[in-house]
Scaffold this motif. Structure first.
Motif, mmCIF file in Angstrom:
data_model
loop_
_atom_site.group_PDB
_atom_site.id
_atom_site.type_symbol
_atom_site.label_atom_id
_atom_site.label_comp_id
_atom_site.label_asym_id
_atom_site.label_seq_id
_atom_site.Cartn_x
_atom_site.Cartn_y
_atom_site.Cartn_z
ATOM 1 N N SER A 1 -3.296 -4.865 -4.211
ATOM 2 C CA SER A 1 -2.536 -3.621 -4.134
ATOM 3 C C SER A 1 -3.406 -2.427 -4.523
ATOM 4 N N PRO A 2 -3.331 -1.332 -3.758
ATOM 5 C CA PRO A 2 -4.089 -0.128 -4.140
ATOM 6 C C PRO A 2 -3.771 0.339 -5.554
ATOM 7 N N SER B 1 -6.068 -8.942 0.283
ATOM 8 C CA SER B 1 -6.327 -7.650 -0.343
ATOM 9 C C SER B 1 -5.382 -7.432 -1.516
ATOM 10 N N GLY C 1 0.779 -1.227 0.000
ATOM 11 C CA GLY C 1 0.000 0.000 0.000
ATOM 12 C C GLY C 1 0.809 1.274 0.000
ATOM 13 N N GLN D 1 -6.596 0.865 -8.367
ATOM 14 C CA GLN D 1 -6.744 2.107 -9.115
ATOM 15 C C GLN D 1 -6.693 1.850 -10.618
#
Length: 738
Positions: free
Chosen positions: A263-264, A261, A8, A268
């Motif tokens: 990766s941001p 989760s 992150g 994106q």
């Protein structure tokens, strides 16, 4: 020291090294528990356990798994021995819980992390929030779709047809808006080679994606964790509590967690594309990531475990078909090379120089590789065919090729992979003047000690490459908080100059086979010279002696003029001397077999190829060898002598044994399938039929050290496919097809 940004905290300059396996959170549609193996005490859990399991995380930590009720703890205890090691594949988990008095049906998986703890991931499949976005696909529909898709995959005779069948099958099975097959090139760039989509969507077929879109760490995880589902790109992660795992204080290795989760940066990336949910299935061939099946949906979407497993099964079937299709291409390559080899051997014996025969007919050398020119660098000479640069330019190119790391290494041999370059000017600007005639080069090494090469060239060809967004503009704006991977995904085309059409994997394999054939021919040419001019024995003997191929040369009277070290190791491992062909025959079992072959060879005056057996060592079983015997004619038609070349066929035995094991495995699997309900037969027949077809395709190719591992890979893949199919039936999905 290289910086590895925590999960992150990466940007586009260092996302390649982001620690994505240490995500520290999960997607909230499922819950994760970390257990101490000895007593199943909960050491760590995702913060959303109240919503998924009915018990807040603070009431779960440091308490036994039994507090969740149902049969969850009992199922975990029963399955734990099946994941005794961290490298063991996660096992499916189907159970219930009842922590808050409300029974929940759970499904998920269990695996072990390197520190030894057990990791449980579950989803409550019947909760309203979970079911709302779950694709409702009935079990009968799943089985029918898998059966039909396996049959279509088995019938595919090319990679294009295979990819088309794959996307169609996954599209029908999962209902995602768009399903694509990405194939990776040697540089890691991806190209969409097949697509099935909602007709309202614009096609992405043929688009390229740069290698940076999938960092190497993510590619490594795709090899281990074959199926990944993102239910909703806008999810709020559920963090792990506590953040570090007691008692070690280390972050949890989430490499095998399917709820991990994402990766941001990746999220994106998907938001920029307008994608809400994704499914990614790895296509693994020969231990490497060959490509991906990627599915996009524009609403939140989740899949039951049985459907995910069905996707995994189809990926295994696809991988076996890739092996068969590529092996068939290699078999065709071997046929072309065999014909060329025979022509060059004939030219050597009649004209004395195989090089002229190689270059005399440009079509023979150029057309199979789609080349516009070729050059042979041998014994200090440069011979050419087709359109080529000037001799000084060619010598400069040869020096550059020979300076490349693989060629310049002290241990460089003719086994080194060919150099395939589609843009010499980009790789070495000093050679840019070659571009009009030789923009691309494919070079194979012909000698371990001399800078001898065979090279093919391609002219410059202007290419229009369509990218999914401008690959040269990965960042928008200067504010780090607004970091955005390739904001625009409109089709972006660029005209690429100074390049030739890239060399395909089949063309590279053909070039390597050409090179190997020429290396063997060069050995035989030197052997012929030994018969013609004994004064050159010292120089030529070294070349023959160091050959990896067992070669012996005899005169017309059966006297052995020379046998290289490889030949002596095979025929006389006990150190006995070899003076005549009678001595050689004594190493065969029975010796008369070689005498009979030689008698027929002399009568027919034609090359002989076949299989004989050598005496086993220390009373062991016979050792099969391939025998190639060539009569060397003199100019007056008499025989100067003969060349005897042997090939160790132990690999053939291994391949045969692997084939027998595969057939036995298929029979066992078929017998087990016969005991299943009648409805199961169709799917099992399709899986077994595909495996049989793949085995036949592989067995039809040239025998080598790779054949047995390929057959073993098919066996393992088929067994796993059968296991996955069993799981589909175990995790039956209620409801109608949708």
């Amino acid at each position: 020291m290289t910086y590895h940004p925590p999960f992150g905290q990466a940007d586009l300059s260092n996302c390649e090294r982001e620690l994505i396996h240490l995500a520290g959170s999960v997607q909230p549609h499922g819950a994760l528990l970390v257990l101490r193996p000895s007593d199943l005490q909960v050491l760590q859990a995702s913060a959303n356990t109240a919503a998924v399991l009915g018990l807040p995380v603070e009431r779960l930590l440091e308490r036994p798994l039994q507090v969740l009720g149902g049969d969850l703890a009992a199922q975990v205890a029963a399955l734990a021995p099946r994941v005794a090691r961290p490298q063991d594949e996660p096992v499916p988990l189907q159970c219930t819980s009842a922590a808050d008095g409300m029974p929940r049906v759970l499904e998920g998986s269990l695996h072990r992390v390197p520190d030894g703890q057990l990791v449980v991931e579950v989803e409550a499949v019947e909760l309203p929030d979970s079911a709302r976005h779950m694709a409702t696909i009935g079990q009968e529909a799943v089985l029918a779709c898998v059966s039909a898709t396996v049959q279509r995959l088995s019938a595919a005779a090319s990679l294009g047809a295979l990819a088309d069948a794959a996307v169609q099958g996954i599209h029908e099975l999962t209902g995602y808006d768009r399903v694509m097959v990405y194939q990776f090139d040697p540089d890691g760039h991806g190209k969409i080679i097949a697509e099935a989509r909602d007709p309202r969507l614009e096609s992405l077929l043929g688009h390229h994606y740069p290698a940076t879109d999938i960092p190497q760490r993510a590619r490594a995880l795709y090899l281990r964790n074959r199926v990944r589902v993102l239910m909703d790109v806008h999810y709020q992660p559920a963090p792990l509590v506590p953040a570090r795992l007691p008692p070690t204080g280390q972050e949890l290795d989430m490499s095998m967690c399917y709820l991990r989760s994402m990766s941001p940066l990746h999220l994106q990336y998907l938001k920029n594309m307008g994608v809400t949910a994704t499914l990614v299935v790895s296509l693994v061939h020969e231990g490497r990531l060959w490509g991906l099946i990627a599915a996009h949906h524009y609403q939140p979407r989740n899949l039951r475990y049985a459907v995910r497993t069905a996707c995994d099964l189809l990926a295994e079937v696809i991988a076996t078909r890739i092996a068969a299709i590529e092996n068939y291409a290699h078999a065709q390559v071997a046929l072309v090379v065999r014909r060329l080899e025979q022509r060059l051997i004939e030219a050597t014996s009649t004209e004395g120089d195989w090089r002229l025969a190689l270059l005399r007919n440009p079509a023979t050398l150029l057309q199979p590789l789609g080349a516009t020119g070729a050059a042979l660098f041998h014994d200090g000479e440069v011979l050419t065919s087709g359109e080529v640069p000037s001799t000084p330019e060619l010598r400069a190119l040869a020096r550059w090729v020979d300076s490349r790391p693989a060629a310049a290494a002290p241990q460089a041999t003719t086994d080194a992979p060919p150099l395939a370059c589609s843009s010499i000017a980009q790789a070495e600007p000093a050679l840019a003047s070659l571009t009009p005639v030789a923009a691309g080069v494919l070079a194979v090494r012909l000698s371990a000690s001399q800078p001898d090469y065979l090279m093919w060239f391609r002219k410059e060809q202007l290419l229009t490459v369509t990218w999914a967004g401008d690959p040269h503009k990965p960042k928008v704006g200067d504010d780090p908080m607004e970091l955005s991977p390739r904001r625009s995904f409109a089709a972006w085309s660029e005209i690429v100059r100074g390049t030739a059409l890239p060399w395909t994997a089949t063309e590279i394999a053909l070039a390597r086979a050409f090179g190997s054939a020429l290396v063997d021919i060069i050995v035989q040419v030197h052997a012929v010279r030994l018969l013609i001019a004994e004064r050159q024995l010292v120089q030529i003997r070294g070349t023959v002696q160091n050959s990896r191929e067992p070669v012996a040369i005899a005169d017309a009277h059966g006297r052995l003029l020379h046998a290289n070290e490889a030949f002596r190791r095979l025929l006389a491992p006990d150190g006995r001397t070899l003076h005549t062909l009678d001595d050689v025959a004594a190493g065969f079992r029975p010796p008369q077999a070689l005498h009979d072959m030689l008698r027929g060879l002399k009568a027919a005056h034609q090359p002989w190829r076949g299989e004989l057996a050598l005496q086993g060592t220390a009373g062991g079983p016979p050792r099969p060898v391939g025998v190639r015997a060539e009569i060397v004619p003199a100019r007056d038609g008499s025989a100067l002598g003969l060349i005897l070349t042997l090939t160790d066929l132990v690999d053939s035995q291994r391949a045969a044994e692997a084939r027998r094991q595969l057939e036995a495995s298929l029979q066992r699997t078929a017998a087990e399938g016969a005991a299943q309900p009648v409805g199961a037969d169709e799917v099992m027949r399709a899986i077994l039929s595909n495996a049989s077809l793949v085995a036949m395709d592989i067995a039809d190719g040239p025998v080598g050290p790779d054949m047995a591992p390929l057959l073993q890979e098919v066996e393992a893949s088929t067994q796993r496919a059968a296991t996955l199919y069993g799981r589909i039936r175990l995790f039956g999905v209620a409801g109608d097809a949708g």
